[in-house]
Design an enzyme around this catalytic site. Structure first.
Site, short mmCIF file in Angstrom:
data_model
loop_
_atom_site.label_atom_id
_atom_site.label_comp_id
_atom_site.label_asym_id
_atom_site.label_seq_id
_atom_site.Cartn_x
_atom_site.Cartn_y
_atom_site.Cartn_z
N ALA A 207 2.34 -6.31 11.09
CA ALA A 207 3.44 -7.03 11.73
C ALA A 207 4.30 -6.09 12.57
CB ALA A 207 4.30 -7.71 10.67
N SER B 262 -6.79 0.03 5.54
CA SER B 262 -5.61 0.79 5.16
C SER B 262 -4.35 0.24 5.81
CB SER B 262 -5.78 2.27 5.53
OG SER B 262 -5.74 2.44 6.92
N ALA B 263 -4.49 -0.78 6.65
CA ALA B 263 -3.32 -1.36 7.33
C ALA B 263 -2.94 -2.66 6.63
CB ALA B 263 -3.63 -1.62 8.79
N PRO C 179 -0.14 -5.85 5.55
CA PRO C 179 0.56 -6.83 6.38
C PRO C 179 1.80 -6.24 7.07
CG PRO C 179 0.51 -7.54 4.06
CD PRO C 179 -0.31 -6.30 4.16
N GLY C 180 2.50 -5.32 6.41
CA GLY C 180 3.68 -4.71 7.02
C GLY C 180 3.32 -3.96 8.29
N THR C 181 2.29 -3.11 8.18
CA THR C 181 1.83 -2.34 9.33
C THR C 181 1.40 -3.28 10.45
OG1 THR C 181 1.03 -0.69 7.79
CG2 THR C 181 0.23 -0.52 10.05
N ASN D 195 0.81 -1.22 0.00
CA ASN D 195 0.00 0.00 0.00
C ASN D 195 0.84 1.27 0.00
OD1 ASN D 195 -2.30 -1.55 0.12
ND2 ASN D 195 -2.58 -1.32 2.33
N CYS E 153 3.05 6.83 10.28
CA CYS E 153 1.97 7.72 9.82
C CYS E 153 1.42 8.48 11.03
CB CYS E 153 0.87 6.92 9.12
SG CYS E 153 0.07 5.67 10.14
#
Lengths: 299, 352
Positions: A164, A157-158, A160-162, A13, A126
């Site tokens: 984790a 808006s979240a 997989p990176g966010t 994203n 963010c």
């Protein structure tokens, strides 16, 4: 004037939203998009926009001899620890959009020009880009002994990176409230809300002030309003939900961030403020680098 | 008599009960309650700020005691039961958990909103490595369809949960819904992963819901002394144990000891009686997070609006656990009226 060439690492994203914004930049040309999943929507879009893409990761691309001027890392905190080392060895400017925090913090609205000579800068989170300016707006008027922020973002808006990186998010944001916001102590909370239609990113900022006289409060209010207008110059959807509320020595500020809808729809103001901040730093860096280059030429 | 079911009770007086006393239990309170609980034979005792480790904040209320003093005191007092703590990723961190493990907790309950299990992966995997008893806590389960709950529960099981809970944080579920959701989890999860149920009494059915959950295969049930907990409180331990005795459910809890602990130790320490008053009832009716109770009452007073209007609006907006900051914003909006939007520089329109 020649644009700086850029690579984006991470085709999720944030990386994809960043790509769309960099495409509009007069200072930076995104030339490479590097991911790990050849099927990702981000890499597909990058190909369509004419970028060179790779699904083999940053290391493989650097080994092929690719040397962009600037690399934006939108992967994960864990991956950035590896990437930071690779980029340093290759002598490439790194802009870190993960909460890894290998380099100094940059909050675009507060200390944009402070770390232009640092080879790796960290864009905090963010939540940090959205809330640190408010804490700074209070602390430039009156001492803030404690600042606490609550960032609520739409589940959609979240990525997989966010997800984790939840602990890194709260810890890095809290440290930035102190280091850049000027609070003596900081705490950050993040909440994901799955409501449909998705909610806009909203943040509540609490500051405990060392003085709460009415003269101070008036100055704090004015400082907050000024800061909101300043952030709006590069994040137009940044606004107060209501007037700040004072209670004793506490001021509570509520903001929301409506995105530009570049990649994800407008609810994802969290993407928008992060990528807008990264672009802002990149452009400032490009200007700085050209000034340095022309000064050297003149010598 | 012979029992038809065997279950394990986790007492939450020293955690969920903290909401009802604005997180103001002292170390002395904690020791007295922990000691009384230990004598009841309850399997597990949860102790922390109401919003879990790291919960002490402006958003949720500052605790009277530091986490170290509070959780430490409970761990030192308890001899028979296992002390566990709650952790909400996004509020508390793995670092907070490690500190609590050093204080002596032996289990952790990792709570997420019922659609967001994947933010608990790191915490559960690490907790499992630390040798802890690991529970996944699917909060606000009434908001989420059964199929999705099953998916999320499976994720938690894959991260290493020994048990996954259906959590009725808003006290908004009735028995049919409890049966459907608990049995779906029981059916879908591997046999070695237990199912749990956590109730709030906002609609007056916490005990009935908990018994329905046991019948559908829940092995762990949450309760608290005298029901002390957020909203109209949790399943009252002593009432539930008595009902279980009559129903043929083995709890391992001594009924008289639980009655005495509720009556002699917890009731004198209540800041206000735990009851289904109009605010608590509205929580269950509107499907709003039970911890919002005292925060909403405060905001209603501050802005001169009806607390029920605030709660119903929050329910409409599908606000989730932890969003206490929305209470003030909604109260402010109600007090200032929507027309403020038209002429002010500040936008009050909510799009969520």
């Amino acid at each position: 004037m020649k644009k700086l060439s850029a690579a984006i690492v991470g085709s999720g994203n944030i990386g994809t939203d960043l790509l769309i914004k960099l495409k509009r930049s007069p200072w930076i040309e995104p030339r490479f998009m590097i991911g790990i999943d050849p099927e990702s929507d981000g890499l597909r879009r990058a190909r369509e926009m004419g970028l060179e893409t790779s699904a083999d990761g940053l290391k493989a691309v650097l080994e092929q001899g690719v040397r962009p001027d600037i690399v934006f890392d939108a992967t994960s905190a864990k991956a950035h620890v590896r990437h930071a080392k690779l980029l340093r060895e290759a002598g490439i400017q790194a802009v870190d959009l993960t909460p890894a925090a290998r380099g100094p913090y940059v909050i675009a609205a507060v200390n944009l020009e402070e770390h232009l000579d640092s080879p790796n800068v960290n864009m905090v989170t963010c939540g940090g880009q959205a809330t640190v300016p408010m804490v700074y707006a209070v602390s430039r008027v009156v001492g803030v002994r404690y600042a606490e922020i609550v960032a609520t973002i739409a589940s959609k808006s979240a990525g997989p990176g966010t997800r984790a990186n939840i602990d890194e998010f709260t810890q890095t944001t809290a440290r930035a409230l102190e280091a850049i916001g000027g609070a003596k102590r900081g705490k950050a909370i993040i909440i994901l809300n799955p409501a449909e239609p998705p909610i806009l990113m909203r943040d509540t900022i609490y500051c405990l002030m060392e003085d709460a006289s009415s003269a101070t409060k008036a100055k704090v209010l004015e400082s907050i309003e000024q800061m909101v207008r300043h952030v709006q110059t590069f994040v137009p959807g940044y606004r107060l939900n209501r007037e700040p509320i004072f209670q004793g020595d506490l001021v509570s500020i509520s903001i929301e961030v409506e995105g530009l809808g570049d990649y994800l729809p407008v609810y994802a103001g969290n993407l928008d403020i992060m990528t807008a901040a990264a672009v802002k730093f990149g452009e400032e860096y490009a200007r700085h680098r050209m000034q340095v280059a022309s000064a050297e030429e003149a010598r | 008599m012979s029992y038809r079911y065997k279950i394990e009770i986790t007492d939450v007086t020293l955690r969920d009960g903290m909401h009802a006393v604005r997180h103001q239990f002292s170390v002395e309170d904690a020791k007295a309650i922990a000691s009384a609980l230990d004598k009841t034979g309850v399997a597990k005792i949860e102790a922390s700020h109401g919003d879990g480790l790291g919960g002490s904040s402006i958003q949720y209320g500052f605790s009277k005691e530091s986490e170290e003093d509070y959780v430490g005191a409970v761990c030192q007092t308890v001899q028979r039961s296992q002390v566990v703590a709650l952790l909400l990723p996004g509020i508390g961190t793995l670092e907070d958990l490690k500190r609590a493990v050093d204080l002596g907790i032996r289990g952790v309950r990792v709570a997420t909103h019922s659609t967001e299990a994947d933010i608990s992966a790191e915490h559960m995997e690490e907790a499992r490595k630390m040798g802890l008893d690991v529970v996944g806590f699917l909060m606000m389960s009434h908001m989420t369809e059964t199929e999705r709950l099953v998916e999320e529960a499976k994720k938690m099981a894959s991260y290493g949960a020994h048990c996954v809970y259906i959590v009725d944080s808003a006290g908004a579920m009735l028995m049919d819904e409890v049966r459907k959701k608990v049995s779906a989890l029981r059916e879908a999860l591997p046999d070695d992963v237990q199912v749990g149920f956590h109730a709030h009494n906002n609609l007056g059915v916490a005990v009935a819901n908990s018994i329905a959950a046991v019948e559908e295969g829940a092995y762990r049930i949450d309760a608290s002394l005298a029901g002390l907990g957020a909203g109209a409180g949790n399943t009252p331990l002593e009432v539930f144990v008595a009902a279980c005795e009559k129903y043929g459910i083995e709890t391992g809890v001594d009924l008289y000891a639980a009655m005495d602990a509720a009556e002699d130790v917890v009731r004198p320490r209540m800041a206000r009686p735990v009851l289904t008053d109009r605010t608590a009832l509205t929580l269950g009716y509107a499907g709003v997070y039970s911890s919002f109770l005292l925060h909403s009452e405060r905001a209603a007073k501050q802005f001169g609006v009806d607390v029920r209007d605030i709660l119903v609006e929050l329910g409409k907006r599908r606000v989730v656990g932890g969003q206490e900051d929305m209470i003030v914003d909604v109260a402010y909006e109600i007090a200032h009226g929507r027309e403020a939007n038209a002429d002010g520089p500040v936008s009050f329109v909510h799009r969520g």
